[in-house]
Design a protein around this motif. Structure first.
Motif, PDB file in Angstrom:
ATOM      1  N   ARG A 241       0.829  -1.207   0.000  1.00 18.88           N
ATOM      2  CA  ARG A 241       0.000   0.000   0.000  1.00 18.88           C
ATOM      3  C   ARG A 241       0.863   1.256   0.000  1.00 18.88           C
ATOM      4  O   ARG A 241       0.384   2.345  -0.316  1.00 18.88           O
ATOM      5  CB  ARG A 241      -0.926   0.015   1.215  1.00 18.88           C
ATOM      6  N   GLY A 242       2.168   1.086   0.296  1.00 23.44           N
ATOM      7  CA  GLY A 242       3.061   2.243   0.320  1.00 23.44           C
ATOM      8  C   GLY A 242       4.164   2.203  -0.700  1.00 23.44           C
ATOM      9  O   GLY A 242       5.122   2.979  -0.587  1.00 23.44           O
ATOM     10  N   ALA A 243       4.081   1.329  -1.723  1.00 22.55           N
ATOM     11  CA  ALA A 243       5.203   1.239  -2.661  1.00 22.55           C
ATOM     12  C   ALA A 243       4.779   0.694  -4.018  1.00 22.55           C
ATOM     13  O   ALA A 243       3.977  -0.241  -4.104  1.00 22.55           O
ATOM     14  CB  ALA A 243       6.317   0.368  -2.084  1.00 22.55           C
ATOM     15  N   ILE A 244       5.334   1.300  -5.074  1.00 24.21           N
ATOM     16  CA  ILE A 244       5.244   0.814  -6.449  1.00 24.21           C
ATOM     17  C   ILE A 244       6.673   0.618  -6.928  1.00 24.21           C
ATOM     18  O   ILE A 244       7.547   1.441  -6.659  1.00 24.21           O
ATOM     19  CB  ILE A 244       4.515   1.816  -7.362  1.00 24.21           C
ATOM     20  N   VAL A 245       6.929  -0.469  -7.648  1.00 22.55           N
ATOM     21  CA  VAL A 245       8.292  -0.767  -8.081  1.00 22.55           C
ATOM     22  C   VAL A 245       8.327  -1.015  -9.584  1.00 22.55           C
ATOM     23  O   VAL A 245       7.342  -1.484 -10.166  1.00 22.55           O
ATOM     24  CB  VAL A 245       8.845  -1.999  -7.317  1.00 22.55           C
ATOM     25  N   ARG A 246       9.441  -0.641 -10.190  1.00 21.80           N
ATOM     26  CA  ARG A 246       9.644  -0.973 -11.592  1.00 21.80           C
ATOM     27  C   ARG A 246      10.188  -2.400 -11.656  1.00 21.80           C
ATOM     28  O   ARG A 246      11.192  -2.730 -11.009  1.00 21.80           O
ATOM     29  CB  ARG A 246      10.627   0.009 -12.236  1.00 21.80           C
ATOM     30  N   LEU A 247       9.548  -3.258 -12.449  1.00 16.17           N
ATOM     31  CA  LEU A 247       9.854  -4.691 -12.423  1.00 16.17           C
ATOM     32  C   LEU A 247      11.293  -4.994 -12.805  1.00 16.17           C
ATOM     33  O   LEU A 247      11.920  -5.889 -12.230  1.00 16.17           O
ATOM     34  CB  LEU A 247       8.890  -5.451 -13.344  1.00 16.17           C
ATOM     35  N   ASP A 248      11.853  -4.277 -13.775  1.00 16.16           N
ATOM     36  CA  ASP A 248      13.214  -4.603 -14.203  1.00 16.16           C
ATOM     37  C   ASP A 248      14.278  -4.098 -13.232  1.00 16.16           C
ATOM     38  O   ASP A 248      15.464  -4.255 -13.464  1.00 16.16           O
ATOM     39  CB  ASP A 248      13.489  -4.087 -15.616  1.00 16.16           C
ATOM     40  N   ARG A 249      13.858  -3.452 -12.129  1.00 15.29           N
ATOM     41  CA  ARG A 249      14.803  -3.049 -11.083  1.00 15.29           C
ATOM     42  C   ARG A 249      14.893  -4.104  -9.981  1.00 15.29           C
ATOM     43  O   ARG A 249      15.725  -3.988  -9.091  1.00 15.29           O
ATOM     44  CB  ARG A 249      14.377  -1.717 -10.463  1.00 15.29           C
ATOM     45  N   ILE A 250      14.033  -5.115 -10.028  1.00 17.03           N
ATOM     46  CA  ILE A 250      14.030  -6.146  -8.996  1.00 17.03           C
ATOM     47  C   ILE A 250      15.152  -7.146  -9.257  1.00 17.03           C
ATOM     48  O   ILE A 250      15.305  -7.640 -10.368  1.00 17.03           O
ATOM     49  CB  ILE A 250      12.677  -6.897  -8.962  1.00 17.03           C
TER      50      ILE A 250
END
Length: 287
Positions: A241-250
């Motif tokens: 609920r407090g974070a969105i991530v770019r998939l290719d940064r994982i």
């Protein structure tokens, strides 16, 4: 007039030390100034009480105190940076910062005693006997040093959120050539900056705002995380609920059990993946 100023600024910048050296020189200058001012203050108080002290002895002791704080400064500032970028509410951040003062002060005393016991502990039975006097004599200096480091982090974060010399008029002119579909326009004060989607690492909730982390910088947007969820293209996923991530940064997903996990980014930052959003990373898990 503007061209003349730009030439002067270019010449000044050419004479300045390399960017990596400037923080070191600034830190040394701050350490020297604070040591001198604190030593002068100590001399003044001692003279007022009718117990004058040797200037060089006072200066040496004060410089030793602040030299230990200088050693601890990078770790304290890094911890504060992570705290203020965590997305926690302000009250909890303040409570953690106060607790951090106690931890930092304890580390300072331990390191000071370990290093300077041979110099300042000759009249005491053992190093432990030096702890009490150091704590009492430097309570004010410890509070000042810790507060100064926290304020420095807050100022640095504020400066990072300022636009890179792009005013509103220039941003409006550049908009047709750099469409909003390529990134997010972030307005701070009187300026605006386009952060392209491929630059973004992750986005954190900050109350009613969103904090965009891109290439080591953090910029505050006047939109909520929920509003941004629908604006971001494929390749981004909400993981909490407090974070969105770019998939290719994982770089890695570490399971914690019961559907929860930690998401480790390529830069080493760790975010929490909650059960509610775990299906959003199905494409990453399938790789």
């Amino acid at each position: 007039m503007r061209k003349a100023w730009d030439k002067i600024r270019t010449r000044i910048q050419a004479r300045l030390p390399a960017p990596r050296v400037r923080p070191i020189l600034l830190g040394v200058a701050a350490w020297a100034l604070v040591s001198l001012v604190s030593a002068a203050q100590g001399q003044a108080f001692a003279a007022y009480r009718g117990r004058p002290q040797d200037w060089w002895g006072t200066l040496g002791y004060t410089a030793a105190i602040f030299s230990v704080w200088a050693v601890l400064a990078p770790a304290i500032m890094a911890a504060a940076e992570r705290l203020f970028a965590s997305g926690l509410n302000k009250g909890l951040q303040s409570a953690i910062a106060v607790f951090g003062y106690l931890v930092a002060s304890a580390l300072h005393v331990a390191l000071f005693v370990a290093v300077f016991w041979p110099v300042y502990g000759s009249g005491l039975a053992n190093p432990l006997a030096m702890v009490g006097p150091v704590v009492l004599a430097n309570f004010d200096k410890a509070a000042f040093a810790y507060a100064a480091l926290i304020i420095a982090v807050l100022i640095r974060r504020h400066l990072r959120q300022r636009p890179d010399a792009v005013d509103v008029a220039e941003a409006a002119e550049a908009a047709p050539e750099r469409p909003e579909s390529e990134g997010l326009w972030i307005r701070v004060g009187a300026g605006s900056r386009l952060v392209r989607f491929q630059e973004i690492d992750w986005i954190a909730a900050a109350g009613d705002y969103a904090e965009v982390h891109a290439g080591g910088r953090s910029l505050l947007m006047d939109r909520s995380l929920a509003a941004l969820t629908d604006e971001l293209p494929a390749g981004f996923a909400r993981i909490h609920r407090g974070a969105i991530v770019r998939l290719d940064r994982i770089s890695e997903i570490r399971n914690l059990g019961r559907g929860d996990a930690n998401v480790v980014l390529q830069g080493g930052h760790t975010l929490r993946l909650s059960r509610r959003y775990r299906d959003n990373l199905a494409s990453f898990r399938a790789r």
